[in-house]
Design an enzyme around this catalytic site. Structure first.
Site, mmCIF file in Angstrom:
data_model
loop_
_atom_site.group_PDB
_atom_site.id
_atom_site.type_symbol
_atom_site.label_atom_id
_atom_site.label_comp_id
_atom_site.label_asym_id
_atom_site.label_seq_id
_atom_site.Cartn_x
_atom_site.Cartn_y
_atom_site.Cartn_z
ATOM 1 N N PRO A 1 -12.630 0.208 -1.281
ATOM 2 C CA PRO A 1 -11.868 -1.050 -1.302
ATOM 3 C C PRO A 1 -10.564 -1.060 -0.489
ATOM 4 O O PRO A 1 -9.977 -2.129 -0.310
ATOM 5 C CB PRO A 1 -11.564 -1.245 -2.797
ATOM 6 N N LYS B 1 -12.411 -5.142 2.526
ATOM 7 C CA LYS B 1 -13.442 -5.675 3.418
ATOM 8 C C LYS B 1 -14.725 -6.160 2.739
ATOM 9 O O LYS B 1 -15.509 -6.900 3.348
ATOM 10 C CB LYS B 1 -13.835 -4.592 4.443
ATOM 11 N N TYR C 1 0.882 -1.165 0.000
ATOM 12 C CA TYR C 1 0.000 0.000 0.000
ATOM 13 C C TYR C 1 0.926 1.223 0.000
ATOM 14 O O TYR C 1 1.677 1.415 0.959
ATOM 15 C CB TYR C 1 -0.878 0.024 1.256
#
Ligand code: FAD
Ligand code: DHB
Length: 389
Positions: free
Chosen positions: A291, A295, A201
């Site tokens: 997103p 989840k 990320y």
């Protein structure tokens, strides 16, 4: 036709509900407006919480997941030119599995059809009636154009965010809580080997970037973009250029053939309550998460786990209390997932109207996360899936 539970929608929620009910000896019919090929090829989620993987294994659906799923101990966060690994297994003793949603759907479809169950694909004009009171009914037109009605004890609205079940509830009976984000994700699936074993990320001044994968030869990559981004303005070269800029410092990204490209807008939605009479909403028909926290599919499966148990108790012992508390039970988890998804989103994306203060604040929070085991454990607990009550 007659069944105990009429299920509208063959996504993860509807198929998993049918699977769990069948194990309890409860009869259901699943209706799907798309074809089998379409739902098995629809590329969406990829991250499976630990309890979901366990549930798939415990209920006989784990063979391929255990062979092909990629078990990840944690994730990486990249910011300010460096990469930080959060090791969930070390932090809280849990992990996640990377296994495409379409693979879960394929496994569920195969189990249902292989076990003698039915899925009515390519149905049209689906409508639901009399679900407020005693005799719920689903009407539709079959693949060959025949008008059919199904009498049911209960209806499960598992028909996603653009389905018919939620809009059939009378106006005023539901409250909708919503937030739009002023950006979207441009996602690609590419024939390129993973440059890194686990997800990255990336916080970057050019916008958020996410590196994920589907197999040792397929990468799934996302870029923050405008909510109404025009894909024509994103030839493959531009996508790779941007991915290198946002993720390149932290990984040696290999370019490969782009197999798929799409834009997803981002929003948070919750409708309350998730039940009206004998109609129960589950999954995206009741809530949408952005997103970033991975989840959506996991929440859809959490809802139907609660619903299947409540229906089993009803049919076995005549207990109605778990059905009555279905919405309350689900919403406690839904709101925690909303909070986490909102937090991950606002932490990692460039706000459209960002000023220098906002950027410094985001960097301070990322720096805190990278340096604090307490903060990392909170993220790990939410990302791998909160425990059930
Ligand atoms: P759906 O999967 O939408 O299924 C609903 C089904 O109902 C569909 O098959 C539809 O065709 C059918 N249907 C609709 N209307 C009718 C009708 N009138 N009659 C009959 N059938 C109907 N979630 C995660 O957990 N992790 C992730 O990493 C993640 N990443 C994502 C990435 C992207 C790009 C996207 C778009 C989503 C992502 N999600 C993720 C979210 C996840 O895909 C959804 O939350 C999930 O599909 C919800 O499942 P569902 O069964 O509720 O709905
Ligand atoms: C993927 C999707 C997500 O939304 C996410 O947060 C992580 C991974 C994926 O498609 O692999």
């Amino acid at each position: 036709m007659r069944t105990q539970v009429g299920i509208v929608g063959a996504g993860p929620a509807g198929l998993m509900l049918a699977h769990l009910l069948r194990r309890e000896g409860i009869d259901s019919v699943v209706l799907e407006r798309r074809s089998r090929d379409y739902i098995e090829g629809r590329i969406r989620a990829g991250v499976i919480e630990q309890w979901v993987a366990d549930l798939l294994v415990e209920t006989g659906l784990g063979a391929r997941l255990q062979r092909e799923g990629l078990v990840h101990r944690g994730i990486n966060i990249s910011f300010a030119g460096s990469l930080h690994h959060l090791d969930f297994t070390d932090l809280i003793g849990k992990h996640i599995t990377v296994y495409g949603q379409q693979e879960v759907v394929k496994d569920l479809v195969a189990a249902r059809l292989g076990g003698g169950g039915e899925i009515l694909f390519e149905v049209e004009d689906v409508g639901i009636d009399d679900f407020a009171g005693g005799a719920p009914r689903i009407r539709f037109r079959s693949k060959v154009g025949e008008a059919i009605e199904i009498d049911c004890d209960f209806i499960a609205g598992c028909d996603g965010s653009h389905g018919v079940c939620r809009p059939s509830i009378p106006r005023g009976a539901l409250t909708s809580f919503e937030r739009e984000y002023p950006f979207g994700w441009l996602g690609i699936l590419a024939e390129s080997p993973p440059p890194c074993e686990e997800l990255i990320y990336a916080y970057h001044e050019r916008g958020f970037g996410l590196y994920s994968m589907r197999s040792p030869t397929l990468s799934r990559l996302y870029l923050q973009c405008a909510a109404d981004e025009d894909l024509n303005e994103w030839p493959d070269e531009r996508v790779w250029h941007e991915l290198h800029a946002r993720l390149g410092g932290s990984s040696k990204l290999a370019e490969g053939k782009v197999l798929l490209k799409g834009v997803t807008p981002m929003r948070s939605v919750v409708v309350e309550p998730m039940q009206y009479g004998k109609l129960f909403l589950a999954g995206d028909s009741a809530h949408i998460v952005p997103p970033t926290g991975a989840k959506g599919m996991n929440l859809a499966i959490a809802d139907v786990r609660v619903l299947a148990r409540a229906l089993a108790e009803f049919y076995r012992f005549g207990r109605g209390d778990l059905l009555e508390s279905y919405s309350h039970t689900c919403l406690r988890r839904v709101w925690k997932a909303q909070r986490f998804s909102w937090w991950m989103t606002t932490l990692l994306h460039q706000p459209v109207d960002a000023n220098a203060f906002d950027r410094r604040r985001q960097l301070a929070e990322l720096d805190y996360l990278a340096g604090s085991r307490h903060a990392q454990r909170a993220l790990a607990e939410n990302y791998t899936g909160l425990p059930f009550d």
